[in-house]
Design a protein around this motif. Structure first.
Motif, PDB file in Angstrom:
ATOM      1  N   VAL A  16      10.964   3.929  -3.404  1.00 54.96           N
ATOM      2  CA  VAL A  16      10.386   3.260  -2.236  1.00 54.96           C
ATOM      3  C   VAL A  16      10.701   1.768  -2.278  1.00 54.96           C
ATOM      4  CG1 VAL A  16       8.223   2.610  -1.109  1.00 54.96           C
ATOM      5  CG2 VAL A  16       8.575   4.963  -1.864  1.00 54.96           C
ATOM      6  N   CYS A  17      10.601   1.168  -3.469  1.00 53.99           N
ATOM      7  CA  CYS A  17      10.934  -0.257  -3.624  1.00 53.99           C
ATOM      8  C   CYS A  17      12.364  -0.539  -3.194  1.00 53.99           C
ATOM      9  CB  CYS A  17      10.761  -0.693  -5.083  1.00 53.99           C
ATOM     10  SG  CYS A  17       9.059  -0.889  -5.595  1.00 53.99           S
ATOM     11  N   LEU A  18      13.285   0.321  -3.603  1.00 53.30           N
ATOM     12  CA  LEU A  18      14.679   0.151  -3.220  1.00 53.30           C
ATOM     13  C   LEU A  18      14.837   0.255  -1.706  1.00 53.30           C
ATOM     14  CD1 LEU A  18      17.582  -0.258  -4.137  1.00 53.30           C
ATOM     15  CD2 LEU A  18      17.783   2.221  -4.426  1.00 53.30           C
ATOM     16  N   GLY A  19      14.092   1.179  -1.105  1.00 55.08           N
ATOM     17  CA  GLY A  19      14.128   1.315   0.346  1.00 55.08           C
ATOM     18  C   GLY A  19      13.596   0.072   1.044  1.00 55.08           C
ATOM     19  N   ILE A  20      12.537  -0.503   0.495  1.00 64.03           N
ATOM     20  CA  ILE A  20      11.971  -1.733   1.067  1.00 64.03           C
ATOM     21  C   ILE A  20      12.987  -2.866   1.016  1.00 64.03           C
ATOM     22  CG2 ILE A  20      10.228  -3.531   0.679  1.00 64.03           C
ATOM     23  CD1 ILE A  20       8.327  -1.259  -0.201  1.00 64.03           C
ATOM     24  N   VAL A  21      13.712  -2.959  -0.094  1.00 61.34           N
ATOM     25  CA  VAL A  21      14.751  -3.981  -0.225  1.00 61.34           C
ATOM     26  C   VAL A  21      15.852  -3.759   0.813  1.00 61.34           C
ATOM     27  CG1 VAL A  21      16.610  -4.814  -1.715  1.00 61.34           C
ATOM     28  CG2 VAL A  21      14.323  -4.510  -2.639  1.00 61.34           C
ATOM     29  N   CYS A  22      16.266  -2.506   0.978  1.00 59.47           N
ATOM     30  CA  CYS A  22      17.290  -2.198   1.989  1.00 59.47           C
ATOM     31  C   CYS A  22      16.781  -2.573   3.382  1.00 59.47           C
ATOM     32  CB  CYS A  22      17.650  -0.715   1.941  1.00 59.47           C
ATOM     33  SG  CYS A  22      18.514  -0.207   0.445  1.00 59.47           S
ATOM     34  N   GLY A  23      15.502  -2.299   3.634  1.00 60.27           N
ATOM     35  CA  GLY A  23      14.918  -2.671   4.923  1.00 60.27           C
ATOM     36  C   GLY A  23      14.910  -4.171   5.129  1.00 60.27           C
ATOM     37  N   PHE A  44      13.978   6.304   2.551  1.00 60.33           N
ATOM     38  CA  PHE A  44      13.801   6.134   3.986  1.00 60.33           C
ATOM     39  C   PHE A  44      12.400   5.640   4.315  1.00 60.33           C
ATOM     40  CE2 PHE A  44      13.201   7.987   8.339  1.00 60.33           C
ATOM     41  CZ  PHE A  44      14.118   7.157   8.979  1.00 60.33           C
ATOM     42  N   TYR A  45      11.389   6.117   3.574  1.00 56.95           N
ATOM     43  CA  TYR A  45      10.024   5.626   3.769  1.00 56.95           C
ATOM     44  C   TYR A  45       9.971   4.102   3.558  1.00 56.95           C
ATOM     45  CZ  TYR A  45       7.792  10.235   3.959  1.00 56.95           C
ATOM     46  OH  TYR A  45       7.380  11.492   4.318  1.00 56.95           O
ATOM     47  N   GLY A  46      10.628   3.635   2.493  1.00 55.73           N
ATOM     48  CA  GLY A  46      10.643   2.206   2.221  1.00 55.73           C
ATOM     49  C   GLY A  46      11.349   1.419   3.313  1.00 55.73           C
ATOM     50  N   CYS A  96      -6.579   0.182   5.395  1.00 59.25           N
ATOM     51  CA  CYS A  96      -5.679  -0.972   5.562  1.00 59.25           C
ATOM     52  C   CYS A  96      -4.527  -0.645   6.492  1.00 59.25           C
ATOM     53  CB  CYS A  96      -5.146  -1.422   4.202  1.00 59.25           C
ATOM     54  SG  CYS A  96      -6.368  -2.248   3.165  1.00 59.25           S
ATOM     55  N   PHE A  97      -3.935   0.544   6.343  1.00 56.18           N
ATOM     56  CA  PHE A  97      -2.863   0.946   7.248  1.00 56.18           C
ATOM     57  C   PHE A  97      -3.357   1.002   8.690  1.00 56.18           C
ATOM     58  CE2 PHE A  97      -0.593   3.080   3.542  1.00 56.18           C
ATOM     59  CZ  PHE A  97       0.477   2.185   3.563  1.00 56.18           C
ATOM     60  N   ALA A  98      -4.580   1.530   8.877  1.00 56.30           N
ATOM     61  CA  ALA A  98      -5.147   1.617  10.217  1.00 56.30           C
ATOM     62  C   ALA A  98      -5.375   0.222  10.809  1.00 56.30           C
ATOM     63  CB  ALA A  98      -6.461   2.404  10.184  1.00 56.30           C
ATOM     64  N   VAL A  99      -5.881  -0.693   9.988  1.00 51.06           N
ATOM     65  CA  VAL A  99      -6.101  -2.077  10.447  1.00 51.06           C
ATOM     66  C   VAL A  99      -4.771  -2.735  10.794  1.00 51.06           C
ATOM     67  CG1 VAL A  99      -6.865  -4.374   9.739  1.00 51.06           C
ATOM     68  CG2 VAL A  99      -8.276  -2.378   9.212  1.00 51.06           C
ATOM     69  N   PHE A 100      -3.745  -2.548   9.942  1.00 54.58           N
ATOM     70  CA  PHE A 100      -2.425  -3.099  10.232  1.00 54.58           C
ATOM     71  C   PHE A 100      -1.904  -2.584  11.575  1.00 54.58           C
ATOM     72  CE2 PHE A 100      -1.699  -3.351   5.399  1.00 54.58           C
ATOM     73  CZ  PHE A 100      -2.163  -4.657   5.374  1.00 54.58           C
ATOM     74  N   ALA A 101      -2.106  -1.282  11.838  1.00 58.61           N
ATOM     75  CA  ALA A 101      -1.631  -0.685  13.081  1.00 58.61           C
ATOM     76  C   ALA A 101      -2.337  -1.285  14.295  1.00 58.61           C
ATOM     77  CB  ALA A 101      -1.829   0.836  13.045  1.00 58.61           C
ATOM     78  N   VAL A 102      -3.662  -1.453  14.189  1.00 58.03           N
ATOM     79  CA  VAL A 102      -4.435  -2.009  15.295  1.00 58.03           C
ATOM     80  C   VAL A 102      -4.054  -3.459  15.558  1.00 58.03           C
ATOM     81  CG1 VAL A 102      -6.758  -2.660  16.057  1.00 58.03           C
ATOM     82  CG2 VAL A 102      -6.376  -0.428  14.979  1.00 58.03           C
ATOM     83  N   PHE A 143       0.826  -1.208   0.000  1.00 57.66           N
ATOM     84  CA  PHE A 143       0.000   0.000   0.000  1.00 57.66           C
ATOM     85  C   PHE A 143       0.862   1.261   0.000  1.00 57.66           C
ATOM     86  CE2 PHE A 143      -3.023  -3.173   1.496  1.00 57.66           C
ATOM     87  CZ  PHE A 143      -4.112  -2.880   0.694  1.00 57.66           C
ATOM     88  N   LEU A 144       2.068   1.188   0.574  1.00 53.53           N
ATOM     89  CA  LEU A 144       2.974   2.328   0.499  1.00 53.53           C
ATOM     90  C   LEU A 144       3.418   2.555  -0.951  1.00 53.53           C
ATOM     91  CD1 LEU A 144       4.674   4.517   1.845  1.00 53.53           C
ATOM     92  CD2 LEU A 144       6.459   2.798   2.229  1.00 53.53           C
ATOM     93  N   ILE A 145       3.750   1.478  -1.645  1.00 51.64           N
ATOM     94  CA  ILE A 145       4.118   1.585  -3.062  1.00 51.64           C
ATOM     95  C   ILE A 145       2.954   2.143  -3.870  1.00 51.64           C
ATOM     96  CG2 ILE A 145       4.686   0.250  -5.134  1.00 51.64           C
ATOM     97  CD1 ILE A 145       6.223  -1.677  -3.316  1.00 51.64           C
TER      98      ILE A 145
END
Length: 206
Positions: free
Chosen positions: A40-47, A118-120, A195-201, A23-25
Motif C-alpha cells: 500500500v505504501c508503494l501504491g501511495i508513492v506511485c499516486g 492500486f488501493y494505495g 475518520c474516513f467518514a469525516v474525510f468524505a464529508v 488510516f489505510l496503511i
C-alpha cells in the motif's frame, strides 16, 4: 536555501497530520500484515508521483489547475473514502488480530499485491488535498527554481513520503505497539471508519 527549508518544514508538518493514507496503511497492517501494508505504501508513492506529474502538466499546458478534473477527483474521493469507512466498520464487527501470524505474512499472490498497490494509488490520487498541497508547494518554487531543481525537490518529497510511511509501519509493528493494538483492535477499526467518514464529508462539502 531559505525557500527549500520552508518547503521541507511545510511538507513535514503535512506528514504529521493523519490523513486517509495513514488510516489505510493502519487498517491494511491490522488486516493483512506488514508486507501488505508495504505494498500500500508503494501504491501511495506511485499516486504521489501521478499527482505531482498532473500538477506540472497543468502548469505547463494550462497555466493553472484544471478545475473540471478536480471536481471528478472530489466525487471519486468521496465515494472511495465512504467505501473505506464501510469496510472498517465491517471489519470492526469481526475484529480478529493475531500479530504472530499477521505481521510476517508475505505470501500474497501477484494479483493481491497489485490490488493493494492500486488501493494505495487510489488513496493518493483521489484526494484533492494532495493535489492542492503539491500545487501550492510547486507554485512557490516554480519560478525561482530551475527544471533540475524542481525534479530534485519532487523526488525528495516522494522519497520522504515513502520513508515516513515505512517508518510508521516499523513503529506500529513493534511488540509493545502490537500488544496495545491487539487489545484495542475493534476501537481502532471504528476510529479509522469514523475518520474516513469525516474525510468524505469534509471533502464533499469543501
Amino acid at each position: 536555501m531559505e525557500l527549500f527549508l520552508v518547503v521541507a518544514v511545510t511538507h513535514f508538518i503535512a506528514l504529521l497530520s493523519p490523513g486517509p493514507d495513514f488510516f489505510l496503511i493502519l487498517t491494511t497492517l491490522f488486516r493483512e500484515g506488514r508486507h501488505a501494508a508495504r505494498c500500500v505504501c508503494l501504491g501511495i508513492v506511485c499516486g504521489n508521483i501521478v499527482v505531482i506529474g498532473f500538477v506540472f502538466v497543468s502548469l505547463f499546458m494550462l497555466g493553472q489547475l484544471n478545475h473540471g478534473i478536480l471536481d471528478v477527483v472530489k466525487w471519486g474521493g468521496t465515494i472511495y473514502l465512504s467505501y473505506l469507512s464501510y469496510r472498517c466498520f465491517a471489519y470492526a464487527r469481526h475484529a480478529d488480530f493475531t500479530p504472530d501470524t499477521q505481521m510476517d505474512s508475505g505470501g500474497q499472490k501477484v494479483s493481491e499485491k497489485l490490488k493493494l498497490l492500486f488501493y494505495g494509488i487510489q488513496s493518493s490520487v483521489l484526494n484533492p488535498k494532495n493535489i492542492l498541497f503539491y500545487a501550492t508547494i510547486i507554485l512557490a518554487i516554480y519560478q525561482p527554481y530551475t527544471a533540475w531543481k524542481l525534479c530534485l525537490v519532487s523526488v525528495w518529497m516522494v522519497c520522504i513520503v515513502l520513508f515516513w510511511n515505512l517508518w510508521l509501519i516499523h513503529l506500529i509493528s513493534h511488540k509493545r505497539a502490537l500488544d496495545w493494538f491487539q487489545s484495542k483492535i475493534k476501537m481502532m477499526y471504528l476510529l479509522s471508519g469514523l475518520c474516513f467518514a469525516v474525510f468524505a464529508v469534509v471533502l464533499l462539502f469543501n
